[in-house]
Design a protein around this motif. Sequence first.
Motif, PDB file in Angstrom:
ATOM      1  N   MET A 116       0.860  -1.190   0.000  1.00 42.69           N
ATOM      2  CA  MET A 116       0.000   0.000   0.000  1.00 42.69           C
ATOM      3  C   MET A 116       0.887   1.228   0.000  1.00 42.69           C
ATOM      4  SD  MET A 116      -1.454  -0.382   3.921  1.00 42.69           S
ATOM      5  CE  MET A 116      -1.576  -2.162   3.935  1.00 42.69           C
ATOM      6  N   LYS A 117       0.287   2.408  -0.105  1.00 46.25           N
ATOM      7  CA  LYS A 117       1.085   3.630  -0.196  1.00 46.25           C
ATOM      8  C   LYS A 117       0.550   4.724   0.717  1.00 46.25           C
ATOM      9  CE  LYS A 117       2.577   3.109  -5.032  1.00 46.25           C
ATOM     10  NZ  LYS A 117       2.410   3.651  -6.409  1.00 46.25           N
ATOM     11  N   ALA A 118       1.442   5.627   1.105  1.00 49.37           N
ATOM     12  CA  ALA A 118       1.074   6.837   1.841  1.00 49.37           C
ATOM     13  C   ALA A 118       1.480   8.045   0.995  1.00 49.37           C
ATOM     14  CB  ALA A 118       1.755   6.885   3.197  1.00 49.37           C
ATOM     15  N   TYR A 119       0.651   9.102   1.067  1.00 49.42           N
ATOM     16  CA  TYR A 119       0.846  10.297   0.257  1.00 49.42           C
ATOM     17  C   TYR A 119       0.721  11.530   1.139  1.00 49.42           C
ATOM     18  CZ  TYR A 119      -0.885   6.776  -3.053  1.00 49.42           C
ATOM     19  OH  TYR A 119      -1.099   5.625  -3.759  1.00 49.42           O
ATOM     20  N   ARG A 120       1.347  12.619   0.703  1.00 46.67           N
ATOM     21  CA  ARG A 120       1.158  13.915   1.353  1.00 46.67           C
ATOM     22  C   ARG A 120       0.155  14.707   0.516  1.00 46.67           C
ATOM     23  NH1 ARG A 120       2.776  15.437   6.368  1.00 46.67           N
ATOM     24  NH2 ARG A 120       4.891  14.657   5.947  1.00 46.67           N
ATOM     25  N   THR A 121      -0.935  15.158   1.142  1.00 44.80           N
ATOM     26  CA  THR A 121      -1.975  15.895   0.429  1.00 44.80           C
ATOM     27  C   THR A 121      -1.595  17.373   0.318  1.00 44.80           C
ATOM     28  OG1 THR A 121      -3.282  16.566   2.342  1.00 44.80           O
ATOM     29  CG2 THR A 121      -3.643  14.326   1.494  1.00 44.80           C
ATOM     30  N   PRO A 122      -2.298  18.118  -0.535  1.00 39.57           N
ATOM     31  CA  PRO A 122      -2.011  19.560  -0.644  1.00 39.57           C
ATOM     32  C   PRO A 122      -2.183  20.305   0.675  1.00 39.57           C
ATOM     33  CG  PRO A 122      -3.315  18.828  -2.520  1.00 39.57           C
ATOM     34  CD  PRO A 122      -3.261  17.676  -1.567  1.00 39.57           C
ATOM     35  N   LEU A 123      -3.000  19.752   1.597  1.00 41.85           N
ATOM     36  CA  LEU A 123      -3.201  20.388   2.906  1.00 41.85           C
ATOM     37  C   LEU A 123      -2.136  19.972   3.918  1.00 41.85           C
ATOM     38  CD1 LEU A 123      -7.091  20.077   3.250  1.00 41.85           C
ATOM     39  CD2 LEU A 123      -5.743  22.080   2.537  1.00 41.85           C
ATOM     40  N   GLY A 124      -1.191  19.119   3.483  1.00 42.20           N
ATOM     41  CA  GLY A 124      -0.125  18.694   4.372  1.00 42.20           C
ATOM     42  C   GLY A 124      -0.454  17.458   5.188  1.00 42.20           C
ATOM     43  N   GLU A 125      -1.643  16.884   4.979  1.00 40.08           N
ATOM     44  CA  GLU A 125      -2.016  15.666   5.702  1.00 40.08           C
ATOM     45  C   GLU A 125      -1.385  14.445   5.049  1.00 40.08           C
ATOM     46  OE1 GLU A 125      -6.434  16.763   7.426  1.00 40.08           O
ATOM     47  OE2 GLU A 125      -6.287  16.028   5.369  1.00 40.08           O
ATOM     48  N   ILE A 126      -1.323  13.367   5.820  1.00 43.09           N
ATOM     49  CA  ILE A 126      -0.817  12.089   5.307  1.00 43.09           C
ATOM     50  C   ILE A 126      -2.015  11.182   5.037  1.00 43.09           C
ATOM     51  CG2 ILE A 126       0.625  10.071   5.750  1.00 43.09           C
ATOM     52  CD1 ILE A 126       2.166  11.839   7.785  1.00 43.09           C
ATOM     53  N   ALA A 127      -2.110  10.685   3.817  1.00 42.68           N
ATOM     54  CA  ALA A 127      -3.245   9.862   3.422  1.00 42.68           C
ATOM     55  C   ALA A 127      -2.780   8.484   2.974  1.00 42.68           C
ATOM     56  CB  ALA A 127      -4.027  10.539   2.300  1.00 42.68           C
ATOM     57  N   MET A 128      -3.590   7.477   3.273  1.00 42.04           N
ATOM     58  CA  MET A 128      -3.395   6.121   2.774  1.00 42.04           C
ATOM     59  C   MET A 128      -4.667   5.721   2.039  1.00 42.04           C
ATOM     60  SD  MET A 128      -1.662   4.576   6.242  1.00 42.04           S
ATOM     61  CE  MET A 128      -1.767   2.874   5.706  1.00 42.04           C
ATOM     62  N   PHE A 129      -4.514   4.866   1.014  1.00 42.36           N
ATOM     63  CA  PHE A 129      -5.635   4.509   0.153  1.00 42.36           C
ATOM     64  C   PHE A 129      -6.142   3.107   0.469  1.00 42.36           C
ATOM     65  CE2 PHE A 129      -7.426   3.070  -3.995  1.00 42.36           C
ATOM     66  CZ  PHE A 129      -8.393   4.043  -4.143  1.00 42.36           C
ATOM     67  N   GLY A 143      -5.834  11.219  -8.037  1.00 39.29           N
ATOM     68  CA  GLY A 143      -6.382  12.455  -7.478  1.00 39.29           C
ATOM     69  C   GLY A 143      -7.044  12.229  -6.140  1.00 39.29           C
ATOM     70  N   ILE A 144      -7.805  11.149  -6.024  1.00 38.69           N
ATOM     71  CA  ILE A 144      -8.434  10.797  -4.743  1.00 38.69           C
ATOM     72  C   ILE A 144      -7.363  10.426  -3.725  1.00 38.69           C
ATOM     73  CG2 ILE A 144      -9.919   9.120  -3.576  1.00 38.69           C
ATOM     74  CD1 ILE A 144     -11.567   8.986  -6.184  1.00 38.69           C
ATOM     75  N   GLN A 145      -6.395   9.617  -4.153  1.00 35.21           N
ATOM     76  CA  GLN A 145      -5.336   9.179  -3.241  1.00 35.21           C
ATOM     77  C   GLN A 145      -4.576  10.351  -2.635  1.00 35.21           C
ATOM     78  OE1 GLN A 145      -3.105   6.675  -5.913  1.00 35.21           O
ATOM     79  NE2 GLN A 145      -4.104   4.801  -5.220  1.00 35.21           N
ATOM     80  N   ARG A 146      -4.311  11.352  -3.428  1.00 36.92           N
ATOM     81  CA  ARG A 146      -3.461  12.464  -3.005  1.00 36.92           C
ATOM     82  C   ARG A 146      -4.255  13.659  -2.490  1.00 36.92           C
ATOM     83  NH1 ARG A 146       1.771  11.550  -4.771  1.00 36.92           N
ATOM     84  NH2 ARG A 146       1.959   9.704  -6.092  1.00 36.92           N
ATOM     85  N   GLY A 147      -5.581  13.489  -2.335  1.00 40.46           N
ATOM     86  CA  GLY A 147      -6.393  14.549  -1.764  1.00 40.46           C
ATOM     87  C   GLY A 147      -6.650  15.709  -2.689  1.00 40.46           C
ATOM     88  N   LYS A 148      -6.472  15.510  -4.001  1.00 36.84           N
ATOM     89  CA  LYS A 148      -6.713  16.577  -4.962  1.00 36.84           C
ATOM     90  C   LYS A 148      -8.119  16.538  -5.529  1.00 36.84           C
ATOM     91  CE  LYS A 148      -1.842  16.943  -6.273  1.00 36.84           C
ATOM     92  NZ  LYS A 148      -0.852  16.885  -7.381  1.00 36.84           N
ATOM     93  N   LEU A 149      -8.778  15.392  -5.379  1.00 36.07           N
ATOM     94  CA  LEU A 149     -10.159  15.234  -5.819  1.00 36.07           C
ATOM     95  C   LEU A 149     -11.017  14.781  -4.649  1.00 36.07           C
ATOM     96  CD1 LEU A 149      -9.727  13.397  -9.265  1.00 36.07           C
ATOM     97  CD2 LEU A 149     -10.146  15.843  -8.885  1.00 36.07           C
ATOM     98  N   ALA A 150     -12.309  15.006  -4.753  1.00 33.84           N
ATOM     99  CA  ALA A 150     -13.238  14.558  -3.711  1.00 33.84           C
ATOM    100  C   ALA A 150     -13.198  13.028  -3.589  1.00 33.84           C
ATOM    101  CB  ALA A 150     -14.650  15.020  -4.039  1.00 33.84           C
TER     102      ALA A 150
END
Length: 356
Positions: free
Chosen positions: A73-86, A339-346
């Motif tokens: 799996m992967k972790a990403y940094r969103t444009p808001l600076g949060e850490i997201a996992m999919f 886009g969803i993974q990285r918090g760029k899309l809803a």
Amino acid sequence: MMSELHINLSESLKSKPASDALGFGKYFSDHMFIMDYSSEDGWHDARIIPYGPISLDPSAMVLHYGQEVFEGMKAYRTPLGEIAMFRPDMNLKRLNNSCERISIPQVDTEFVLEAIAQLVRIDQEWIPDGEENALYIRPFIIATEAALGVRASKQYMLMVILSPVGAYYPEGIHPVSIYVEEQYVRAVRGGTGEAKTSGNYASGIKAQEIAKTKGFSQVLWLDGKQHKYIEEVGSMNVFFKVNGEILTPALTGSILQGVTRDSVITLLREWGYTVVERVISIEELFEASRQGLLEEAFGTGTAAVISPIGSLSWGDKNTEISGGVTGELSQRLYDSITGIQRGKLADPFNWVYTVK
């Protein structure tokens, strides 16, 4: 439950690689998660410690009988600076499904997810910048009992390691060339094909080497019994757009239940496409191509997300797909999922897990 997790931070942190020279799986972060199992104590001694070598007895059963499962799996940094996992919950559910098939004790998925989140928090500086970059998360379980004899081990070790990665394929989202494998097989129904276990990948290495010597990026696997029906492309699930309809091989017991596969099917149906899960013969596919009905083809998986297929070679037959360029649907799926993974899309499906 996190009170059961012990943390020992490294006193010496490693230098981090440049974000434009990561490759895939070449570098590893400062810490790792480990948890042990014994038949007497169950899963215990959960800990985050500095990344480093582990000690195994030469007779550790994983080395002789292959009792091992893993996830990715992967972790990403969103444009808001949060850490997201999919969709990590799906990955851990699949880990337990693999454990069931390989006779490994199942894990408490909620606890393991909390531990992974803590590990990612600790090593968050390893999340790389870059549109195609991410922090790859590899949980895996190995049999550690020191014994010889073909049976289930009584001792196991679960580990999670982190690796900053770039694009899985050098081509990125650009189409790849695929060689249809006719001699070797990856899995058969009733075997371990639907489990994410190392033996499935070891069995594919020879065919992959042959494909590369012939100038192809990957192999397309056919079923192990008749060498007739399409199963997977390399280590990914595969989809075909034929005359406006989306076809993908049914999960018949020899195909991995991909998290990205499920996400793609959900998106396609949301967009109004007809998605059909059924057996698909290689003859049918090439006939569709001959008639001009094969519009797109692509693989799906955590590592590459969407990998467009630009050409297929089967025996003495070759076919170009989508003009050898990335198809419109493949690009839309890639853009939507990343886009969803990285918090760029809803995220209308609540797929994203935010590490807090």
